[in-house]
Design an enzyme around this catalytic site. Structure first.
Site, PDB file in Angstrom:
ATOM      1  N   SER A 204       0.717  -1.093   0.092  1.00  0.00           N
ATOM      2  CA  SER A 204       0.002  -0.111  -0.087  1.00  0.00           C
ATOM      3  C   SER A 204       0.982   1.324  -0.012  1.00  0.00           C
ATOM      4  O   SER A 204       1.878   1.369  -0.848  1.00  0.00           O
ATOM      5  CB  SER A 204      -1.129  -0.005   1.114  1.00  0.00           C
ATOM      6  OG  SER A 204      -1.863   0.856   0.954  1.00  0.00           O
ATOM      7  N   LYS A 208       4.385   2.033  -2.183  1.00  0.00           N
ATOM      8  CA  LYS A 208       4.897   3.430  -2.798  1.00  0.00           C
ATOM      9  C   LYS A 208       6.268   3.649  -2.377  1.00  0.00           C
ATOM     10  O   LYS A 208       7.095   4.225  -3.193  1.00  0.00           O
ATOM     11  CB  LYS A 208       4.027   4.518  -2.630  1.00  0.00           C
ATOM     12  CG  LYS A 208       2.351   4.230  -2.771  1.00  0.00           C
ATOM     13  CD  LYS A 208       1.437   5.238  -2.327  1.00  0.00           C
ATOM     14  CE  LYS A 208       0.207   5.100  -2.114  1.00  0.00           C
ATOM     15  NZ  LYS A 208      -0.569   4.625  -3.265  1.00  0.00           N
ATOM     16  N   HIS A 333      -6.716  -6.365  -0.373  1.00  0.00           N
ATOM     17  CA  HIS A 333      -5.592  -5.287  -0.316  1.00  0.00           C
ATOM     18  C   HIS A 333      -4.591  -5.953   0.504  1.00  0.00           C
ATOM     19  O   HIS A 333      -4.760  -6.075   1.953  1.00  0.00           O
ATOM     20  CB  HIS A 333      -6.238  -3.977  -0.028  1.00  0.00           C
ATOM     21  CG  HIS A 333      -5.228  -2.926   0.198  1.00  0.00           C
ATOM     22  ND1 HIS A 333      -4.383  -2.526  -1.134  1.00  0.00           N
ATOM     23  CD2 HIS A 333      -4.715  -2.245   1.038  1.00  0.00           C
ATOM     24  CE1 HIS A 333      -3.644  -1.684  -0.544  1.00  0.00           C
ATOM     25  NE2 HIS A 333      -3.710  -1.255   0.591  1.00  0.00           N
TER      26      HIS A 333
END
Length: 382
Positions: A204, A208, A333
């Site tokens: 998540s 990044k 997720h």
């Protein structure tokens, strides 16, 4: 004093290559044309000159992309040559102290070593990871507390800001810096680990950061951004799955990036880069992109059918196509099964092990070639 690393004059490369000058000052959002498809990564910032050869890509265009990404997304990475790094170790605890500008800050990391004497390859991780899957495969896992490097809010607290308070730098870059300094500490104090065979990962927002870590440090052998979405491997210009994450709603966490990206809010089609540009700038080093098929938040489909094949066209053109893969395991997720799913790719890169797994397989999805039309006309030079 820290200097921004902009080349203001034509960059000289070896042989007969002269790099086009990077515009000075760097253009504002209004100066860029609106482009609905993914920008041509071979086109320089001047908007008229295109890369002609692989040598030119590495010597001219790739360094320009790094500057573009720092100007408009990440902020300018601190000059590591002005830092002094020391480390101490007690058992499985590693403390890395960084001194810069008369200030010091410490990052603490935890070592998870496989059985045996090593030296082992390593994956440096922030956030949760299935440690045993990797240590059982002979790969060390080193974790650190990202929140102590830089808080995930606009408070500008943590080790990074102790040294660099006042800089216009995003938290993703601060966390990437944390990855790099932990790797410094490993090199200094952990002989059981072969730091020349290293991966970075997170999921998540931490995915990044892992992508940023791979971008800004050539020591990273394999970059593993998991479910990273916008400001990671998710395309800005398309939203095909998940909750519809885009620049506008992700910008609510404005501390993730520098202020440079704020001028593109509501104008993402003017960005002179997209997620595929970030990935391509890491070549020829390895990247495994990952998104769970049922991810309810980030755009797995956009990452798989646009970012991945667009970046893959650059990797293929450079002759290193096998160094970029895509994994789409089941689950939502940041489902933990993703780490075992990408393991064969990581083992191939870090341990030289063969795998029959096809990491170009998009399952029932197909590459969305109309999103990157420039790939039909790649540079002809070698």
């Amino acid at each position: 004093m820290y200097e921004r690393i902009l080349d203001l004059l034509p960059r000289q490369a070896s042989g007969n290559i002269t790099c086009p000058a990077t515009p000075n000052p760097m253009p504002k959002a209004a100066a860029f044309p609106s482009q609905k498809t993914m920008p041509d990564p071979f086109l320089y910032l001047d908007g008229k000159t295109r890369v002609k050869s692989k040598e030119e890509w590495y010597q001219c265009r790739q360094p320009e992309i790094l500057k573009v990404l720092q100007e408009y997304q990440y902020g300018y990475y601190p000059d590591h040559s002005l830092e002094t790094v020391t480390a101490t170790r007690s058992g499985n605890k590693l403390d890395v102290t960084v001194a810069a500008g008369g200030k010091t800050a410490t990052i603490s990391a935890t070592l998870n070593l496989p059985s045996g004497s090593g030296p082992f390859p390593v994956v440096v991780a922030i956030g949760g990871i299935d440690n045993k899957v990797y240590t059982n495969a002979g790969i060390a896992v080193v974790t650190f507390d990202y929140s102590r490097v830089a808080a995930d809010r606009n408070s500008k607290t943590g080790a990074f800001w102790t040294l660099y308070d006042g800089r216009d730098i995003g938290v993703l870059t601060a966390w990437a810096w944390g990855f790099h300094r932990v790797l410094d500490g490993i090199q200094l104090k952990v002989p059981e680990i072969d730091a020349k065979k290293s991966g970075v990962t997170g999921c998540s927002r931490l995915g990044k950061a892992a992508l940023a870590a791979g971008l800004f440090d050539k020591r990273i052998t394999v970059t593993m951004p998991m479910c990273s979405g916008i400001q990671g491997a998710g395309p800005y210009r398309y939203s095909l799955s998940g909750q519809g994450e885009n620049l506008e709603n992700s910008a609510r966490a404005g501390w993730w990036t520098s202020s440079g990206i704020s001028q593109f809010v509501g104008k993402s089609t003017k960005l002179p880069f997209d997620a595929h540009t970030i990935v391509a700038a890491i070549a020829p080093r390895a990247v495994i992109l990952e998104g769970n098929s049922g991810d309810q938040f980030t755009d797995t489909k956009g990452t798989a059918t646009i970012t991945f094949p667009a970046a893959k066209s650059v990797y293929n053109w450079l002759g290193v196509g096998d160094q970029l893969g895509m994994a789409i395991p089941s689950g939502g997720h940041c489902a933990m099964n993703a780490y075992s799913d990408v393991l064969p790719f990581v083992q191939k890169v870090l341990q030289g092990k063969q795998t029959s797994r096809n990491f170009d397989d998009l399952g029932s999805w197909k590459a969305m070639t109309e999103a990157y039309p420039w790939a039909a006309d790649l540079p002809k030079g070698q």
